[in-house]
Write a protein that holds these residues in place. Structure first.
Motif, PDB file in Angstrom:
ATOM      1  N   ALA A 274       6.709  -9.381  30.085  1.00 62.07           N
ATOM      2  CA  ALA A 274       6.023  -8.941  28.878  1.00 62.07           C
ATOM      3  C   ALA A 274       6.615  -7.615  28.386  1.00 62.07           C
ATOM      4  CB  ALA A 274       4.540  -8.773  29.174  1.00 62.07           C
ATOM      5  N   ALA A 275       6.384  -7.324  27.102  1.00 60.61           N
ATOM      6  CA  ALA A 275       6.920  -6.100  26.479  1.00 60.61           C
ATOM      7  C   ALA A 275       6.525  -4.823  27.230  1.00 60.61           C
ATOM      8  CB  ALA A 275       6.485  -6.037  25.018  1.00 60.61           C
TER       9      ALA A 275
ATOM     10  N   ASN B 127       0.317  -8.682  25.215  1.00 54.62           N
ATOM     11  CA  ASN B 127       1.585  -8.326  24.544  1.00 54.62           C
ATOM     12  C   ASN B 127       2.761  -8.984  25.278  1.00 54.62           C
ATOM     13  OD1 ASN B 127       3.436  -7.221  22.835  1.00 54.62           O
ATOM     14  ND2 ASN B 127       3.230  -5.096  23.551  1.00 54.62           N
ATOM     15  N   SER B 128       2.631 -10.280  25.494  1.00 57.70           N
ATOM     16  CA  SER B 128       3.662 -11.038  26.212  1.00 57.70           C
ATOM     17  C   SER B 128       4.151 -12.176  25.328  1.00 57.70           C
ATOM     18  CB  SER B 128       3.070 -11.585  27.510  1.00 57.70           C
ATOM     19  OG  SER B 128       4.012 -12.384  28.188  1.00 57.70           O
TER      20      SER B 128
ATOM     21  N   ASP C 287       5.513  -2.445  19.586  1.00 56.01           N
ATOM     22  CA  ASP C 287       4.091  -2.118  19.793  1.00 56.01           C
ATOM     23  C   ASP C 287       3.883  -1.353  21.100  1.00 56.01           C
ATOM     24  OD1 ASP C 287       3.515  -3.421  17.438  1.00 56.01           O
ATOM     25  OD2 ASP C 287       2.845  -5.280  18.409  1.00 56.01           O
ATOM     26  N   ALA C 288       4.544  -1.825  22.164  1.00 56.49           N
ATOM     27  CA  ALA C 288       4.407  -1.156  23.468  1.00 56.49           C
ATOM     28  C   ALA C 288       4.913   0.277  23.365  1.00 56.49           C
ATOM     29  CB  ALA C 288       5.182  -1.928  24.544  1.00 56.49           C
ATOM     30  N   LYS C 289       6.059   0.432  22.685  1.00 54.25           N
ATOM     31  CA  LYS C 289       6.652   1.764  22.505  1.00 54.25           C
ATOM     32  C   LYS C 289       5.703   2.662  21.699  1.00 54.25           C
ATOM     33  CE  LYS C 289      10.307   4.600  22.545  1.00 54.25           C
ATOM     34  NZ  LYS C 289       9.924   5.559  21.519  1.00 54.25           N
TER      35      LYS C 289
ATOM     36  N   GLN D 277       0.258 -13.465  21.493  1.00 59.16           N
ATOM     37  CA  GLN D 277      -0.363 -12.831  20.320  1.00 59.16           C
ATOM     38  C   GLN D 277       0.040 -11.370  20.279  1.00 59.16           C
ATOM     39  OE1 GLN D 277      -4.597 -13.302  20.267  1.00 59.16           O
ATOM     40  NE2 GLN D 277      -4.492 -15.527  20.137  1.00 59.16           N
ATOM     41  N   ARG D 278       0.214 -10.843  19.068  1.00 65.71           N
ATOM     42  CA  ARG D 278       0.554  -9.421  18.943  1.00 65.71           C
ATOM     43  C   ARG D 278      -0.686  -8.569  19.154  1.00 65.71           C
ATOM     44  NH1 ARG D 278       3.996  -7.391  14.090  1.00 65.71           N
ATOM     45  NH2 ARG D 278       3.778  -5.469  15.320  1.00 65.71           N
ATOM     46  N   LEU D 279      -0.443  -7.376  19.623  1.00 61.58           N
ATOM     47  CA  LEU D 279      -1.530  -6.387  19.756  1.00 61.58           C
ATOM     48  C   LEU D 279      -2.073  -6.052  18.363  1.00 61.58           C
ATOM     49  CD1 LEU D 279       0.086  -3.875  22.270  1.00 61.58           C
ATOM     50  CD2 LEU D 279      -1.943  -5.256  22.700  1.00 61.58           C
TER      51      LEU D 279
END
Lengths: 444, 444
Positions: free
Chosen positions: B75-76, B104-105, B114-116, B144-146
């Motif tokens: 995942a991200a 967020n995978s 998004d993770a960043k 799915q996106r955050l």
């Protein structure tokens, strides 16, 4: 509620009666084989529990081959039959004796003596006292010794009362005699022609996917044919076929101490013997593989408590081995199996199982090239429901169509790795409440 | 009815309420850490779903380490946190931000952004705009996106409304904020003294063994301590501990795209930094391992639908690796797990799982030396119920005692291989009807 969370609420997921669906009502069988079976008394309720296949063709020596369990605890009949094949090179094996109800496993030296005695009694009845021409198999409870008085009497009765036959009922009965908790006997027969215009027959019986207390599933398969095949070639061919059939099925991923697939080719149809250099070799190998797949698939269809038969098809892989490892990982995943039971198009669990598969070569998997779909196996359209395209989950999927496909008893999971040209298939079933009941609840 | 077929009929096998059994009611926590959590709105029902751990000790740079999933689909947040650790060598990590409800995978490049961004917002709030001093984790639905507007607002609120604290309630809340389908939050805290007489604290939170649709189980674990440990030593120590704790648990054998165990040591207790040459190294490593085991065991206790907590103890093995492979094979076997659910002393299934374990060295297993027992974990006697002695199944077992041991919620399977001096443990749970219901039935 997203697509992925969608499960059909109003579909039945009952375990159906599979006997009328998968047991044939007639058949023709290979020349030169006779089969007999009897209720020896090992199983309760006077059920058939002892069977013998004999080769009656004397025009040439038969060829035999077998693939055995790789479990480090091998049952006595496995070790004994392996010895017979090793000492004969698979030449002139004229009988297979098999009992159900007791697996003769974890029985030590006495168990070895019992297995040997079963062979000796058959050889004696065949009038074949000197050569070790018989194979032996057992399935059932482990850790208990065979009731040799009943087995011995049973074998003798089959011969002395001549319970042998080559008609449909005889074959159906012997396929019943090897069952344990199977819900239907597994008997397949098939004719094929070679380029020479001659017709041959393959017949197979199998048992499996049933656990008998206090036991694990045992998989037994017997294939016989009247085609003449050279014994080394037969061994090679059976190994090839098994690795694409009986070794590509998953019910619960456990492997027993008794698993055995064996094959006898008696050459009763009098044509030249097939060997690796024969023009017909490839055709015969494909024929045997396809036949073994049909037989193996019946074992999955009888998977305990299963409500679905699922083909996992991994295509365009860099290597065959990795395609098979991925197909196996998906097929054995408890999360994938429960999602299938729940009729949930859960691509996340499929992707997860692909991701933790222990691959031989990193080139086989490229996260951005992977495609995952469900495929309808009836004739309805569109056949393909795309879940992941080039690594990207498809979020706007036709939910109604997804529901239709997931409600089918038969369906296919298609994984396109996009990394090469190899492919492998696995056959699996779902994990149901009924499975837990069968394997966890009270059994007497 | 033989011993092996004996199952208790009249015992309840209900899933019990585990919250009061395994959630502490108070605790003291490591110096120099503050934690805050909030309901960002990603999860429904106003449930806590976003948490931040910050290191407030400025007397020296902290050390951080992590062990990530080996799933090929990472995942991200896994990839992002890995980058942060690589670029900092685990030095001066001052925060961990974690959200639940969305993993967020399988979210591609946008997911990485998004993770960043989660990290950037925390760094900004910490006034630490230049260095990548924050780790990020996510758990929940995949594909799915955050909802970054909610996440972003939530992170800011935690800082701006100063929702941080170091009291019991703050720690309990953050352990709740990482839960998905967990039935109880997993929080463990423990004090220990080193030879120097100083006292240190370890605190850990974990989530796992819950699947959230359309997802697989994600295992997250966070451990913090006020002991100073050199960063390379911490990474080595965490890997050692994880291989003996979080990597030795089995619920369904599936491994997720997000699994992460991370640890921060901030050295707020002002003593010399521990490194591999320290006199105290071994003691600290043992302490961390034992602590990680306590935390990991809570994940098994919360195994979906599980009614039993089972320690699989493989002793006297030729190698540690093979002891672990055998323990894992037993722990993952669906047949063993259903037998445990059924309270069936099914040594056949245990033996079978040992037999098909893919060992590195044939010397580890000798069929004639193996001993298998069940061990009672309460104080009742006799503690040991021998099932197999030197390869021989014991047929005359005290059935009443067997029933008592198998009715326990906690029990141990002891395998003595008799081939060496190494040992390994695994912790597993049973496979119940409830598991199939949770993972196969309708979820919205």
């Amino acid at each position: 509620m997203t697509f992925a969370t969608k499960i059909l609420q109003n579909t039945t997921r009952k375990v159906i009666d599979k006997y009328p669906l998968y047991v044939p009502k007639s058949g023709t069988f290979p020349k030169g084989f006779q089969v007999g079976s009897i209720a020896s008394g090992v199983k309760k309720n006077n059920a058939l529990d002892l069977g013998i296949i004999i080769n009656t063709n004397k025009s040439r020596p038969s060829s035999a081959a077998a693939v055995f369990t790789t479990n480090k605890f091998k049952a006595a009949p496995v070790l004994t039959s392996k010895n017979v094949l090793d000492s004969t090179n698979g030449v002139a094996i004229n009988a297979i004796v098999v009992n159900s109800g007791c697996a003769n496993s974890v029985t030590g030296e006495l168990g070895m003596q019992d297995a040997k005695e079963m062979i000796d009694i058959v050889n004696e009845q065949l009038g074949d006292k000197t050569s070790p021409s018989t194979l032996v198999m057992s399935t059932g409870v482990i850790g208990q010794r065979l009731q040799m008085n009943k087995i011995s009497e049973g074998i003798k009765k089959i011969f002395q009362e001549n319970k042998f036959g080559s008609d449909f009922t005889s074959w159906l009965n012997i396929s019943k005699s090897i069952c344990t908790t199977d819900t239907f006997p597994k008997l397949v027969t098939s004719k094929f022609k070679l380029l020479n215009g001659k017709e041959y027959t393959l017949t197979g019986l199998a048992k499996g996917a049933g656990m008998i207390c206090p036991n694990m599933a045992t998989l037994l398969g017997f294939i016989v044919t009247d085609l003449p095949i050279e014994s080394k070639t037969l061994q090679k061919m059976l190994r090839h076929s098994t690795s694409r059939s009986f070794n590509c099925i998953s019910v619960d991923g456990d492997m027993s101490t008794n698993d055995t697939i064996c094959m006898i080719a008696n050459g009763a149809v009098d044509t030249p013997e097939i060997n690796e250099n024969s023009q017909e070799f490839k055709q015969v190998q494909d024929q045997v593989t396809e036949f073994a797949q049909r037989l193996a698939q019946l074992v999955v269809r009888d998977g305990e408590g299963s409500t679905k038969f699922v083909t996992v098809n991994v295509k365009n892989s860099y290597s065959f081995e990795d395609a098979k490892i991925i197909a196996e990982s998906i097929s054995n995943s408890m999360l994938v199996k429960t999602a299938l039971y729940g009729q949930d198009a859960n691509w996340g669990r499929i992707l997860c199982a692909i991701g933790y598969a222990k691959l031989n070569d990193l080139k086989s998997l490229n996260v951005d090239k992977i495609n995952v779909s469900f495929i309808a196996t009836d004739n309805s359209e569109p056949r393909e429901l795309k879940l992941i395209v080039n690594g990207v989950p498809q979020l706007n999927i036709d939910e109604e169509r997804a529901s239709e496909i997931l409600a089918l008893n038969d369906l296919e999971v298609l994984v396109n790795l996009g990394t090469g040209k190899e492919e492998a298939q696995f056959w699996t079933c779902d994990l149901s409440h009924e499975y837990v009941t069968i394997n966890g609840d009270y059994r007497s």
